[in-house]
Design a protein around this motif. Structure first.
Motif, PDB file in Angstrom:
ATOM      1  N   SER A  98       0.846  -1.190   0.000  1.00  0.00           N
ATOM      2  CA  SER A  98       0.000   0.000   0.000  1.00  0.00           C
ATOM      3  C   SER A  98       0.884   1.242   0.000  1.00  0.00           C
ATOM      4  O   SER A  98       2.013   1.216   0.467  1.00  0.00           O
ATOM      5  CB  SER A  98      -0.924   0.008   1.211  1.00  0.00           C
ATOM      6  OG  SER A  98      -0.160   0.082   2.384  1.00  0.00           O
ATOM      7  N   SER A 147      -6.831  17.882   3.380  1.00  0.00           N
ATOM      8  CA  SER A 147      -6.499  16.734   2.537  1.00  0.00           C
ATOM      9  C   SER A 147      -5.033  16.382   2.730  1.00  0.00           C
ATOM     10  O   SER A 147      -4.206  17.259   3.014  1.00  0.00           O
ATOM     11  CB  SER A 147      -6.727  17.072   1.061  1.00  0.00           C
ATOM     12  OG  SER A 147      -8.075  17.391   0.832  1.00  0.00           O
ATOM     13  N   ASP A 148      -4.709  15.097   2.589  1.00  0.00           N
ATOM     14  CA  ASP A 148      -3.320  14.660   2.706  1.00  0.00           C
ATOM     15  C   ASP A 148      -2.498  15.141   1.517  1.00  0.00           C
ATOM     16  O   ASP A 148      -3.004  15.242   0.396  1.00  0.00           O
ATOM     17  CB  ASP A 148      -3.239  13.138   2.770  1.00  0.00           C
ATOM     18  CG  ASP A 148      -3.804  12.567   4.049  1.00  0.00           C
ATOM     19  OD1 ASP A 148      -3.844  13.292   5.060  1.00  0.00           O
ATOM     20  OD2 ASP A 148      -4.202  11.391   4.035  1.00  0.00           O
ATOM     21  N   PRO A 160      -2.123   7.314   4.626  1.00  0.00           N
ATOM     22  CA  PRO A 160      -3.209   8.194   4.197  1.00  0.00           C
ATOM     23  C   PRO A 160      -4.334   8.230   5.232  1.00  0.00           C
ATOM     24  O   PRO A 160      -4.633   7.229   5.868  1.00  0.00           O
ATOM     25  CB  PRO A 160      -3.711   7.554   2.895  1.00  0.00           C
ATOM     26  CG  PRO A 160      -2.603   6.674   2.434  1.00  0.00           C
ATOM     27  CD  PRO A 160      -1.857   6.243   3.665  1.00  0.00           C
ATOM     28  N   SER A 161      -4.946   9.386   5.401  1.00  0.00           N
ATOM     29  CA  SER A 161      -6.040   9.538   6.364  1.00  0.00           C
ATOM     30  C   SER A 161      -7.156   8.551   6.090  1.00  0.00           C
ATOM     31  O   SER A 161      -7.765   8.020   7.014  1.00  0.00           O
ATOM     32  CB  SER A 161      -6.593  10.962   6.322  1.00  0.00           C
ATOM     33  OG  SER A 161      -5.620  11.867   6.743  1.00  0.00           O
ATOM     34  N   SER A 162      -7.433   8.283   4.818  1.00  0.00           N
ATOM     35  CA  SER A 162      -8.510   7.348   4.476  1.00  0.00           C
ATOM     36  C   SER A 162      -8.218   5.955   5.025  1.00  0.00           C
ATOM     37  O   SER A 162      -9.127   5.250   5.444  1.00  0.00           O
ATOM     38  CB  SER A 162      -8.710   7.280   2.964  1.00  0.00           C
ATOM     39  OG  SER A 162      -7.517   6.866   2.329  1.00  0.00           O
ATOM     40  N   ASP A 163      -6.945   5.544   5.072  1.00  0.00           N
ATOM     41  CA  ASP A 163      -6.585   4.246   5.658  1.00  0.00           C
ATOM     42  C   ASP A 163      -6.865   4.237   7.145  1.00  0.00           C
ATOM     43  O   ASP A 163      -7.392   3.283   7.682  1.00  0.00           O
ATOM     44  CB  ASP A 163      -5.100   3.942   5.451  1.00  0.00           C
ATOM     45  CG  ASP A 163      -4.772   3.460   4.052  1.00  0.00           C
ATOM     46  OD1 ASP A 163      -5.710   3.379   3.223  1.00  0.00           O
ATOM     47  OD2 ASP A 163      -3.599   3.192   3.787  1.00  0.00           O
ATOM     48  N   ARG A 164      -6.522   5.309   7.851  1.00  0.00           N
ATOM     49  CA  ARG A 164      -6.725   5.378   9.300  1.00  0.00           C
ATOM     50  C   ARG A 164      -8.211   5.396   9.628  1.00  0.00           C
ATOM     51  O   ARG A 164      -8.658   4.728  10.538  1.00  0.00           O
ATOM     52  CB  ARG A 164      -6.025   6.598   9.889  1.00  0.00           C
ATOM     53  CG  ARG A 164      -4.529   6.429   9.993  1.00  0.00           C
ATOM     54  CD  ARG A 164      -3.905   7.533  10.813  1.00  0.00           C
ATOM     55  NE  ARG A 164      -4.270   8.851  10.348  1.00  0.00           N
ATOM     56  CZ  ARG A 164      -3.756   9.449   9.278  1.00  0.00           C
ATOM     57  NH1 ARG A 164      -2.845   8.831   8.555  1.00  0.00           N
ATOM     58  NH2 ARG A 164      -4.138  10.660   8.922  1.00  0.00           N
ATOM     59  N   GLU A 165      -8.999   6.180   8.877  1.00  0.00           N
ATOM     60  CA  GLU A 165     -10.433   6.262   9.134  1.00  0.00           C
ATOM     61  C   GLU A 165     -11.123   4.929   8.904  1.00  0.00           C
ATOM     62  O   GLU A 165     -12.069   4.580   9.587  1.00  0.00           O
ATOM     63  CB  GLU A 165     -11.057   7.337   8.235  1.00  0.00           C
ATOM     64  CG  GLU A 165     -10.611   8.731   8.631  1.00  0.00           C
ATOM     65  CD  GLU A 165     -10.914   9.773   7.569  1.00  0.00           C
ATOM     66  OE1 GLU A 165     -11.549   9.421   6.543  1.00  0.00           O
ATOM     67  OE2 GLU A 165     -10.496  10.919   7.751  1.00  0.00           O
ATOM     68  N   GLN A 166     -10.610   4.161   7.965  1.00  0.00           N
ATOM     69  CA  GLN A 166     -11.192   2.866   7.635  1.00  0.00           C
ATOM     70  C   GLN A 166     -11.068   1.895   8.798  1.00  0.00           C
ATOM     71  O   GLN A 166     -11.890   1.015   8.966  1.00  0.00           O
ATOM     72  CB  GLN A 166     -10.473   2.315   6.396  1.00  0.00           C
ATOM     73  CG  GLN A 166     -11.015   1.010   5.891  1.00  0.00           C
ATOM     74  CD  GLN A 166     -10.278   0.579   4.622  1.00  0.00           C
ATOM     75  OE1 GLN A 166      -9.370   1.254   4.146  1.00  0.00           O
ATOM     76  NE2 GLN A 166     -10.659  -0.547   4.088  1.00  0.00           N
ATOM     77  N   THR A 170     -10.679   2.799  12.230  1.00  0.00           N
ATOM     78  CA  THR A 170     -10.789   3.443  13.540  1.00  0.00           C
ATOM     79  C   THR A 170     -11.441   2.533  14.566  1.00  0.00           C
ATOM     80  O   THR A 170     -11.185   2.689  15.762  1.00  0.00           O
ATOM     81  CB  THR A 170     -11.573   4.770  13.461  1.00  0.00           C
ATOM     82  OG1 THR A 170     -12.819   4.514  12.828  1.00  0.00           O
ATOM     83  CG2 THR A 170     -10.788   5.814  12.726  1.00  0.00           C
TER      84      THR A 170
END
Length: 79
Positions: free
Chosen positions: A16, A40-41, A67-73, A75
């Motif tokens: 990734s 945004s990142d 990426p923030s989207s990975d962390r939010e996924q 949580t």
């Protein structure tokens, strides 16, 4: 067969993007690149771990480099 490439690619197709930690200055304790939660990142930082705009970049540079989207996924699994 063919010999292995002399310079294999840095990223394998299954890896990734991201994971380059945002470096911390040992003297100040501040991250080298700005952490801007809610923005945004920085795509270049996520991809390479570097940012040519440095502290003036308007985008987020996550401390862990993911990426923030990975962390939010994740949580609900990872704090």
């Amino acid at each position: 067969g063919f010999p292995a490439p002399a310079n294999p690619p840095l990223l394998s197709p299954n890896r990734s993007v991201g994971g380059f930690p945002n470096p911390v200055d040992p003297v100040t304790g501040q991250h080298k690149f700005p952490v801007r939660s809610g923005q945004s990142d920085c795509a270049f930082f996520i991809k390479t771990g570097d940012c040519s705009y440095g502290p003036n970049c308007k985008f987020n540079h996550p401390p862990d480099g993911r990426p923030s989207s990975d962390r939010e996924q994740y949580t609900d699994v990872y704090p």
